[in-house]
Motif scaffolding. Sequence first.
Motif, PDB file in Angstrom:
ATOM      1  N   LYS A 155      -7.595  -3.410  -0.695  1.00  0.00           N
ATOM      2  CA  LYS A 155      -8.224  -2.728  -1.823  1.00  0.00           C
ATOM      3  C   LYS A 155      -9.110  -1.571  -1.367  1.00  0.00           C
TER       4      LYS A 155
ATOM      5  N   ALA B 122      -3.185  -3.433  -5.433  1.00  0.00           N
ATOM      6  CA  ALA B 122      -3.485  -3.567  -4.004  1.00  0.00           C
ATOM      7  C   ALA B 122      -3.535  -5.033  -3.605  1.00  0.00           C
TER       8      ALA B 122
ATOM      9  N   LEU C 110      -6.946   1.533  -0.529  1.00  0.00           N
ATOM     10  CA  LEU C 110      -6.501   2.334  -1.665  1.00  0.00           C
ATOM     11  C   LEU C 110      -7.659   3.092  -2.299  1.00  0.00           C
TER      12      LEU C 110
ATOM     13  N   SER D 287      -4.376   1.283  -9.303  1.00  0.00           N
ATOM     14  CA  SER D 287      -4.197   1.149  -7.855  1.00  0.00           C
ATOM     15  C   SER D 287      -4.939  -0.071  -7.321  1.00  0.00           C
ATOM     16  N   TYR D 288      -6.098  -0.360  -7.914  1.00  0.00           N
ATOM     17  CA  TYR D 288      -6.852  -1.533  -7.474  1.00  0.00           C
ATOM     18  C   TYR D 288      -6.104  -2.819  -7.819  1.00  0.00           C
TER      19      TYR D 288
ATOM     20  N   VAL E  32       0.836  -1.206   0.000  1.00  0.00           N
ATOM     21  CA  VAL E  32       0.000   0.000   0.000  1.00  0.00           C
ATOM     22  C   VAL E  32       0.868   1.253   0.000  1.00  0.00           C
TER      23      VAL E  32
ATOM     24  N   VAL F 193       2.187   2.069  -3.445  1.00  0.00           N
ATOM     25  CA  VAL F 193       1.190   2.680  -4.324  1.00  0.00           C
ATOM     26  C   VAL F 193       0.861   4.103  -3.873  1.00  0.00           C
ATOM     27  N   MET F 194       0.778   4.314  -2.554  1.00  0.00           N
ATOM     28  CA  MET F 194       0.484   5.657  -2.053  1.00  0.00           C
ATOM     29  C   MET F 194       1.565   6.651  -2.437  1.00  0.00           C
TER      30      MET F 194
ATOM     31  N   TRP G 194      -7.588   7.062  -2.702  1.00  0.00           N
ATOM     32  CA  TRP G 194      -7.893   7.769  -3.962  1.00  0.00           C
ATOM     33  C   TRP G 194      -8.861   8.915  -3.717  1.00  0.00           C
TER      34      TRP G 194
END
Length: 694
Positions: free
Chosen positions: A606, A601, A609, A597-598, A281, A284-285, A613
């Motif tokens: 999920k 995750a 995220l 992003s999904y 996570v 991605v963040m 978003w």
Amino acid sequence: MTEVDDKQSDPHRQDLNDDDPDKGRKGTYPKSVFFIICTEFCERFSYYGMRTILFIYLSKILLYSEADTKSIYHGFTMACYFMPLLGAIIADSYLGKYKTIFYISIIYAIGNGVLSAGAFDLGPYMQRLLSITGLALIALGTGGIKPCVAAFGGDQFVKGQEIWLEQFFSFFYMCINAGSTLSTAITPLLRATPCNGQDSCFPLAFGVPAILMVVSVVIFVSGRPYYRLNPPGENVIVKLGGCISRAIVNNVRGKNGNKAHWLDHADDKYDQKFIEDVKAVCRVMLIFIPVPIFWALFDQQGSTWTSQATQMRWSVLGVPLLPEQMQLLNPLLILILAPLFSYIIYPVFQKIGLLTKPLQKMVVGGLLASASFFVCMLLQVAVEQQDANAMTLINSVPCSLEMSYVINDQKETGILAARDSLRIARPWPEEINFKPQCPEVKEFKYSPPNSYRAALEKIISKAPERAIVTEIPTLGKGNYADVKVFILDKNLSLELTDHLNKSYDVVSAESEQLIFMRAEVPAVAGHSYTLSADGVKCPTVGLEVGYGYTFIIDEDNTCSFNVTRVSPNLSLSWQAPQYILITAGEVMFSVTGLEFSYSQAPKSMKSVLQAGWLLTVAVGNLFVVIVAKVGLQKQSTEFMVFGFAMLGDMIFFAVLAFFYRPVKQSDTSEDHNEMPTEKTPLRGSLKGWRSSKW
């Protein structure tokens, strides 16, 4: 009312046979989803109907300054996208989805009612108090239920109903867009309906969304006997925050020895699998850091772009259109561009090796958003050049005025005759000296404010001891002409009629020491208009869009008039290119970004995220509030700043994307088609979050 998850809680649900050959359609179709879909339609109609006209309401009715209007509008939007965190925590950890939606929807409906009540003429203080209170309650309401409704709909399906679940999210998505599109088209028409002696009716325009929100609550409660309810459990967002804070504290205290990764220091409380999910996570963040700037641009369609539209001629290809209705272009273009990109543009580019990765599409989408603001800047420059490059001085004193001023180190002189007007182009002089050619008026000076937001028409009138220069607020936008009447006798009765003998209201408007009358009159080609004042008949004129008509009636009942340009003659059609660019950017940046992003995750993260978003939308609107508070002098300059900010932001994003190593789809896709069972309900789905309207 308690939320339980057993067969007795829903007598309408049948047991499912996993060996049923009719895969994806086991059991009976959940009746509950129809109530949820109707609820979502009404809520989205209510929200977007209110937000479509909000900017105009704040500026034209509550009379906030341009900077304060933008701050309130984007502050409200920021709150709407921050509150989902609170709603998710309440639903998953305390009340469950049903109770959370029910209780917060009641707050939501109350907020709409308070906002509608504040639109009545209750005095400036009470109107502002009720309006801001209503907006705060609406932000809590729409944000609080945002993360719950789609997931609650998914909870109604169990394993073996995959096809029905897919259909549900398709209908859910359609209702989101149908509600928002219809409200964007209809609510401005309600706003423009005359009522209470005014040419607009905000109580009605806010009242209809309020009624729809009440209907939404009634529909939602009506489906209670059919709902499949799941008890609240542990909230993964809270658990995520606990893991990160635990790791930071242990790092600072030097606990748990040396670790390969700083998050590993939380392994005294959290298992290694969850820590690895948190690491994914965080990666991605990191990619999310530049995302808020996109939303800072995108959400200005309802604020600065609408403000720009009010300064233009309200027609598209000759068809009359209200300025806020230009926002309809976004959802309509989505219907065209989304399949166009999916089935034509992306495949064509992929054949030549371009746009093969999601982050590449996002970079191009961001660049298109940047380009939309540069196009918007050029249009605003054209608006400002026609609307703000010259001020008009109108002489209503009974004699000519000798004028002198210094501009560019050169002394300029001139004569402004009685009942005449003079336009002075920028740069304006710092001071203008007036010497009246009649003894009853003394010499005086005037220093025009060198601001692009200053009123551009100035009336020179005779006061008890001297002449004064008063700024006249500019009207006459859109499809209207601005008719102003300056009189010495306050008791004169004015009547404005057209050649069909139709009468138009001429209302009193007070500006400092000056009393005058004004009317905004539809400028209809071929019509002529006559102003009469207690037997004094003024010249008959034909009105044109974008011009102001100034009548002066003096002591001997002599009536004269001047014609001045008060707004640009640019049609709303000129906004179409920037809408096309920003919508294409949305398809490439927003939709692709959420899907990316999904897919990246882990199974347990999920929903985290998805919440992250939404949080980027809140941060983006905060950025707009900050820029508004800085107070750039020209709107075109502000558009340029946002364009360059997005351009620089995409360069930074491209660097992050270059170093990002994506997780393979097989590592995260194991749960993409996971269906809820009696013990593991569905927590959400990507399809419920794709639309920008969601």
